[in-house]
Design a protein around this motif. Structure first.
Motif, short mmCIF file in Angstrom:
data_model
loop_
_atom_site.label_atom_id
_atom_site.label_comp_id
_atom_site.label_asym_id
_atom_site.label_seq_id
_atom_site.Cartn_x
_atom_site.Cartn_y
_atom_site.Cartn_z
N GLN A 39 0.81 -1.94 -0.37
CA GLN A 39 -0.19 1.01 0.39
C GLN A 39 0.51 1.58 0.08
OE1 GLN A 39 -2.89 -0.30 3.40
NE2 GLN A 39 -4.13 1.38 1.74
N GLY A 42 -1.95 6.91 0.06
CA GLY A 42 -2.81 7.67 -0.91
C GLY A 42 -3.68 6.63 -2.06
N LYS A 43 -2.90 5.81 -1.66
CA LYS A 43 -3.61 4.34 -2.78
C LYS A 43 -4.62 3.15 -1.98
CE LYS A 43 -0.47 5.71 -6.85
NZ LYS A 43 0.67 4.94 -6.89
N GLU A 44 -5.20 2.58 -2.66
CA GLU A 44 -5.32 1.17 -2.03
C GLU A 44 -4.36 0.14 -1.49
OE1 GLU A 44 -10.22 1.97 -3.69
OE2 GLU A 44 -8.52 0.30 -3.96
N ARG A 45 -4.56 -1.05 -1.03
CA ARG A 45 -3.71 -1.72 -0.47
C ARG A 45 -4.00 -3.02 -2.55
NH1 ARG A 45 -3.73 -5.12 3.75
NH2 ARG A 45 -3.75 -3.19 5.09
N GLU A 46 -2.87 -3.39 -2.51
CA GLU A 46 -2.96 -4.08 -3.81
C GLU A 46 -2.32 -5.71 -3.92
OE1 GLU A 46 -0.67 -3.01 -7.42
OE2 GLU A 46 0.64 -1.81 -6.19
N GLU A 89 7.79 3.51 -8.41
CA GLU A 89 6.59 3.03 -8.30
C GLU A 89 6.12 1.94 -7.56
OE1 GLU A 89 7.87 4.33 -10.00
OE2 GLU A 89 7.14 2.20 -12.43
#
Length: 129
Positions: A39, A42-46, A89
């Protein structure tokens, strides 16, 4: 008590490598799906990579395929994530998770739906020049 503990995070430059470890206590991974998730702020867990000891199947997300490798130890209590050619990233908090195979159906589904019954506390990976 069933627990997962991650280790191995850190800061590296782009192109560098890290190896994360996820160690289970209170159970072995024989009949569980095990996954690595991340994670970013500011982003969703992937889901990054998920695997199953019993089925011998591994899934990688497109973003890490060819760079990351998930592996296990023979005692079936530790799963590793070897991360090579790291990119900015890839920065984020990395978590491992486990869930019984019947609940996740497939390891791909586990990664795509963040399906974990047990979660570790996370380890930070920062890739920056």
């Amino acid at each position: 008590q069933l627990q997962l503990v991650e280790s191995g995070g850190g800061s590296v430059q782009p192109g560098g490598s890290l190896r994360l470890s996820c160690t289970a206590s209170g159970f072995t991974f024989d009949y569980y799906g095990i996954g690595w998730f991340r994670q970013a702020p500011g982003k969703e867990r992937e889901g990054v990579s998920c695997t199953s000891y019993s089925r011998g199947i591994t899934y990688y997300s497109d973003s890490v395929k060819g760079r990351f490798t998930i592996s296990r130890d023979n005692a079936k209590t530790t799963v590793y994530l070897q991360m090579n050619n790291l990119k900015p990233e890839d920065t984020g908090t990395y978590y491992c998770a486990a869930a019984p195979i019947p609940r996740i159906n497939t390891v791909q589904n586990m990664c795509l739906t963040n399906a974990g019954d047990y979660w570790g506390q996370g380890t930070q990976v920062t890739v920056s020049s």
